[in-house]
Design a protein around this motif. Structure first.
Motif, PDB file in Angstrom:
ATOM      1  N   ASP A 323       1.123  -1.331  -0.528  1.00  0.00           N
ATOM      2  CA  ASP A 323       0.416  -0.099  -0.352  1.00  0.00           C
ATOM      3  C   ASP A 323       0.998   1.311   0.075  1.00  0.00           C
ATOM      4  O   ASP A 323       1.824   1.666   1.065  1.00  0.00           O
ATOM      5  CB  ASP A 323      -0.575  -0.549   0.914  1.00  0.00           C
ATOM      6  CG  ASP A 323      -2.212   0.834   1.053  1.00  0.00           C
ATOM      7  OD1 ASP A 323      -2.105   2.378   0.736  1.00  0.00           O
ATOM      8  OD2 ASP A 323      -3.618   0.288   1.505  1.00  0.00           O
ATOM      9  N   ILE A 324       0.564   1.697  -1.017  1.00  0.00           N
ATOM     10  CA  ILE A 324       1.174   2.872  -1.106  1.00  0.00           C
ATOM     11  C   ILE A 324       1.368   4.506  -0.434  1.00  0.00           C
ATOM     12  O   ILE A 324       1.972   5.407  -0.717  1.00  0.00           O
ATOM     13  CB  ILE A 324       2.012   3.833  -3.089  1.00  0.00           C
ATOM     14  CG1 ILE A 324       0.842   4.186  -2.949  1.00  0.00           C
ATOM     15  CG2 ILE A 324       2.056   2.180  -3.454  1.00  0.00           C
ATOM     16  CD1 ILE A 324       0.425   4.678  -4.585  1.00  0.00           C
ATOM     17  N   PHE A 325       0.458   4.481  -0.241  1.00  0.00           N
ATOM     18  CA  PHE A 325       0.084   5.459   1.029  1.00  0.00           C
ATOM     19  C   PHE A 325       0.078   5.409   2.168  1.00  0.00           C
ATOM     20  O   PHE A 325       0.370   6.530   2.908  1.00  0.00           O
ATOM     21  CB  PHE A 325      -1.665   5.579   1.026  1.00  0.00           C
ATOM     22  CG  PHE A 325      -2.640   6.339  -0.373  1.00  0.00           C
ATOM     23  CD1 PHE A 325      -2.225   7.123  -0.465  1.00  0.00           C
ATOM     24  CD2 PHE A 325      -2.552   5.428  -0.848  1.00  0.00           C
ATOM     25  CE1 PHE A 325      -2.904   8.071  -1.501  1.00  0.00           C
ATOM     26  CE2 PHE A 325      -3.263   5.832  -2.633  1.00  0.00           C
ATOM     27  CZ  PHE A 325      -3.809   7.304  -2.762  1.00  0.00           C
ATOM     28  N   ALA A 326       1.023   3.896   3.004  1.00  0.00           N
ATOM     29  CA  ALA A 326       1.703   3.952   3.710  1.00  0.00           C
ATOM     30  C   ALA A 326       2.684   3.991   4.132  1.00  0.00           C
ATOM     31  O   ALA A 326       3.006   4.773   5.516  1.00  0.00           O
ATOM     32  CB  ALA A 326       1.483   2.317   4.700  1.00  0.00           C
ATOM     33  N   ALA A 327       3.340   4.601   3.534  1.00  0.00           N
ATOM     34  CA  ALA A 327       4.703   5.385   3.047  1.00  0.00           C
ATOM     35  C   ALA A 327       4.733   6.395   3.667  1.00  0.00           C
ATOM     36  O   ALA A 327       3.712   8.227   3.806  1.00  0.00           O
ATOM     37  CB  ALA A 327       5.303   4.733   2.367  1.00  0.00           C
ATOM     38  N   ASN A 328       5.897   7.184   4.574  1.00  0.00           N
ATOM     39  CA  ASN A 328       6.652   8.282   5.100  1.00  0.00           C
ATOM     40  C   ASN A 328       4.957   9.095   5.655  1.00  0.00           C
ATOM     41  O   ASN A 328       4.505   9.513   5.404  1.00  0.00           O
ATOM     42  CB  ASN A 328       6.612   9.584   3.461  1.00  0.00           C
ATOM     43  CG  ASN A 328       7.937   9.004   3.078  1.00  0.00           C
ATOM     44  OD1 ASN A 328       8.573   8.162   4.104  1.00  0.00           O
ATOM     45  ND2 ASN A 328       7.837   8.758   1.811  1.00  0.00           N
ATOM     46  N   PRO A 329       4.765   8.806   6.539  1.00  0.00           N
ATOM     47  CA  PRO A 329       3.228   9.095   7.784  1.00  0.00           C
ATOM     48  C   PRO A 329       4.144  10.356   7.622  1.00  0.00           C
ATOM     49  O   PRO A 329       4.933  10.828   8.584  1.00  0.00           O
ATOM     50  CB  PRO A 329       3.304   8.381   8.763  1.00  0.00           C
ATOM     51  CG  PRO A 329       4.625   6.975   8.413  1.00  0.00           C
ATOM     52  CD  PRO A 329       4.799   7.311   7.412  1.00  0.00           C
ATOM     53  N   CYS A 330       2.904  11.557   7.722  1.00  0.00           N
ATOM     54  CA  CYS A 330       3.525  12.437   8.036  1.00  0.00           C
ATOM     55  C   CYS A 330       2.998  13.469   9.686  1.00  0.00           C
ATOM     56  O   CYS A 330       2.965  14.599   9.781  1.00  0.00           O
ATOM     57  CB  CYS A 330       2.675  13.471   6.987  1.00  0.00           C
ATOM     58  SG  CYS A 330       0.730  13.061   6.531  1.00  0.00           S
ATOM     59  N   CYS A 331       1.275  12.599   9.741  1.00  0.00           N
ATOM     60  CA  CYS A 331       1.319  13.453  11.561  1.00  0.00           C
ATOM     61  C   CYS A 331       1.154  12.039  12.633  1.00  0.00           C
ATOM     62  O   CYS A 331       1.465  10.728  12.072  1.00  0.00           O
ATOM     63  CB  CYS A 331       0.952  13.463  10.532  1.00  0.00           C
ATOM     64  SG  CYS A 331      -1.080  13.276  10.436  1.00  0.00           S
ATOM     65  N   GLY A 332       0.702  12.750  13.424  1.00  0.00           N
ATOM     66  CA  GLY A 332       0.650  11.552  14.512  1.00  0.00           C
ATOM     67  C   GLY A 332      -0.457  10.523  14.563  1.00  0.00           C
ATOM     68  O   GLY A 332      -0.785   9.568  14.719  1.00  0.00           O
ATOM     69  N   HIS A 372      -0.285  -1.386  11.142  1.00  0.00           N
ATOM     70  CA  HIS A 372      -0.840  -0.059  11.942  1.00  0.00           C
ATOM     71  C   HIS A 372      -0.890   1.061  11.375  1.00  0.00           C
ATOM     72  O   HIS A 372      -1.615   2.160  11.161  1.00  0.00           O
ATOM     73  CB  HIS A 372      -0.312  -0.123  12.782  1.00  0.00           C
ATOM     74  CG  HIS A 372      -0.077  -0.863  14.043  1.00  0.00           C
ATOM     75  ND1 HIS A 372      -1.361  -1.486  14.767  1.00  0.00           N
ATOM     76  CD2 HIS A 372       0.701  -2.060  14.964  1.00  0.00           C
ATOM     77  CE1 HIS A 372      -1.024  -1.899  15.901  1.00  0.00           C
ATOM     78  NE2 HIS A 372      -0.050  -2.512  15.633  1.00  0.00           N
ATOM     79  N   LEU A 373       0.608   1.130   9.826  1.00  0.00           N
ATOM     80  CA  LEU A 373       0.089   2.384   9.649  1.00  0.00           C
ATOM     81  C   LEU A 373      -0.638   2.411   7.788  1.00  0.00           C
ATOM     82  O   LEU A 373      -0.582   3.138   6.999  1.00  0.00           O
ATOM     83  CB  LEU A 373       1.889   2.592   9.336  1.00  0.00           C
ATOM     84  CG  LEU A 373       3.053   2.182   9.928  1.00  0.00           C
ATOM     85  CD1 LEU A 373       3.880   2.989   9.544  1.00  0.00           C
ATOM     86  CD2 LEU A 373       2.594   3.782  11.311  1.00  0.00           C
ATOM     87  N   ILE A 374      -1.083   1.118   7.929  1.00  0.00           N
ATOM     88  CA  ILE A 374      -2.510   1.033   6.442  1.00  0.00           C
ATOM     89  C   ILE A 374      -2.784   1.867   7.431  1.00  0.00           C
ATOM     90  O   ILE A 374      -3.831   1.367   7.594  1.00  0.00           O
ATOM     91  CB  ILE A 374      -2.202  -0.025   5.695  1.00  0.00           C
ATOM     92  CG1 ILE A 374      -1.031   0.167   5.645  1.00  0.00           C
ATOM     93  CG2 ILE A 374      -3.301  -0.112   4.625  1.00  0.00           C
ATOM     94  CD1 ILE A 374      -0.856  -2.185   4.976  1.00  0.00           C
ATOM     95  N   LYS A 375      -3.803   2.697   6.816  1.00  0.00           N
ATOM     96  CA  LYS A 375      -4.921   3.491   7.356  1.00  0.00           C
ATOM     97  C   LYS A 375      -5.716   3.103   6.179  1.00  0.00           C
ATOM     98  O   LYS A 375      -5.741   3.357   5.026  1.00  0.00           O
ATOM     99  CB  LYS A 375      -4.965   4.732   7.790  1.00  0.00           C
ATOM    100  CG  LYS A 375      -3.861   4.988   8.442  1.00  0.00           C
ATOM    101  CD  LYS A 375      -3.965   4.909  10.074  1.00  0.00           C
ATOM    102  CE  LYS A 375      -3.126   4.678  10.944  1.00  0.00           C
ATOM    103  NZ  LYS A 375      -3.588   3.991  12.218  1.00  0.00           N
TER     104      LYS A 375
END
Length: 386
Positions: A323-332, A372-375
């Protein structure tokens, strides 16, 4: 396979002349074994050949698919020839129309009129040509220098192999490659590359940004394509929708597969419901369009902090297995544990691969193991100015 025979058999490769303008040929396919399409030639979707004989009475044009069959038959001849037996598959395919390979394989190219031998016209302009500009051979090439793609109006039968192409997509490992010509469900043949030209700046028209067809069959590139086309065939789907803007995207039978890129996600959205099995897991084949990836005309931003999502970091027209949207999380909010809502990353990690963020992680607080990081995309991302 056509081979030369009789008294006129040549012992060395013939010389070629461009004399087709001297004759009034009917525009029928010149495939030596007989055209399997049996339709008129469209010059924009054909491959031009040359003949070693100025007495040739054939049109010297083949349908794109017919030329693929012709080239495959010549390649089989080259594989059996003693002088090229030690060559790799890639070397055989790359040299089939050069002097090195054609000197060996020309006897398999006897024209339908039996008066000469056919050869692909290498002067015909391909849809993508790689042009690398360097000032001097002695000078070191700059590390950020990339090949430039020159685009013509419409593609021909097969794209030229582009050396040095790198991609973040991973092979699906599905075994035997299945050519799009062998599938029973029909996908469109790309007519032009206007979607890329209209959106991308010139410096991004290169094989690092756009996934192009690889001339060698097999390998990870073709496995990815086979994975996409096979799963879409099972659903009888030849059009997908962008997960963000819902724009319809035509799926093509060759790279670049769509005007955007594919990726696999654990979340099902109302616009992306192609369920697939991958490594024993249920995932969904999801697409995002070139406009959303490039932030043109509307940027994709986080719903919680309004920071822009960098979709331009990903290659176009290919498939990512994460899932390419999981990379480089920007906020809490994007770092929260799915069980206790605590931050699963106490220290921001630098230099991790994009796929790392899409794997299972353990929460330091509650010990929960999850993605956890895949939203959910619609809950965390939006288009600006909409």
């Amino acid at each position: 396979m056509a081979c030369a025979s009789g008294r006129n058999e040549l012992t060395s490769s013939p010389s070629f002349s461009s004399n087709s303008s001297e004759h009034d040929y009917s525009m029928s396919c010149c495939l030596p074994s007989g055209c399997r399409i049996e339709g008129p030639i469209n010059l924009h979707e054909s491959v031009k050949c040359t003949s070693s004989s100025d007495q040739c009475t054939c049109s010297l044009y083949m349908h794109s698919d017919c030329f693929l069959d012709f080239e495959d038959s010549v390649l089989q001849y080259l594989k059996l020839a003693g002088r090229s037996r030690s060559w790799s598959e890639k070397q055989k395919r790359q040299n089939i129309w050069t002097k090195r390979g054609y000197d060996i394989a020309f006897k398999a190219c006897l024209c339908k009129c039996k008066k000469g031998y056919l050869k692909k016209d290498l002067d015909q302009v391909d849809d993508f040509e790689v042009v690398t500009v360097t000032k001097s051979k002695k000078k070191k090439r700059k590390s950020n220098e990339k090949p430039i793609l020159i685009l013509s109006s419409s593609p021909t039968s097969r794209n030229r192999t582009i050396s040095g192409c790198s991609t973040g997509s991973e092979g699906m490992g599905l075994g035997k490659h299945l050519s799009p010509r062998e599938t029973t469900f029909s996908f469109s043949r790309r007519a032009d590359y206007g979607a890329f030209v209209s959106i991308l700046p010139r410096q991004k028209l290169n094989p690092y940004q756009i996934k192009m067809e690889d001339e060698t069959y097999g390998g990870n590139y073709d496995e990815n394509r086979n994975f996409v086309l096979t799963n879409l065939t099972n659903y009888k789907v030849h059009t997908v929708h962008c997960v963000l803007c819902v724009r319809p995207l035509t799926v093509y039978d060759r790279y670049p597969l769509i005007d955007g890129t594919f990726f696999l996600s654990i979340f099902k959205s109302k616009n992306c419901n192609i369920e697939i099995a991958y490594n024993g897991m249920k995932k969904y084949l999801t697409a995002v369009c070139i406009n959303c990836l490039q932030g043109n005309p509307n940027k994709v931003v986080c719903k919680h902090c309004d920071e822009e999502w960098r979709g331009d970091l990903y290659q176009l027209g290919t498939l990512y297995s994460f899932d390419i949207f999981a990379a480089n999380p920007c906020c809490g909010k994007r770092l929260q544990c799915k069980s206790c809502s605590q931050n699963v990353m106490k220290n921001k990690l630098e230099g991790e691969s994009y796929s790392w963020y899409a794997q299972k992680l353990t929460c330091f607080d509650c010990g929960s193991v999850d993605y956890h990081l895949i939203k959910p995309h619609h809950q965390f991302f939006k288009l600006s100015n909409i």
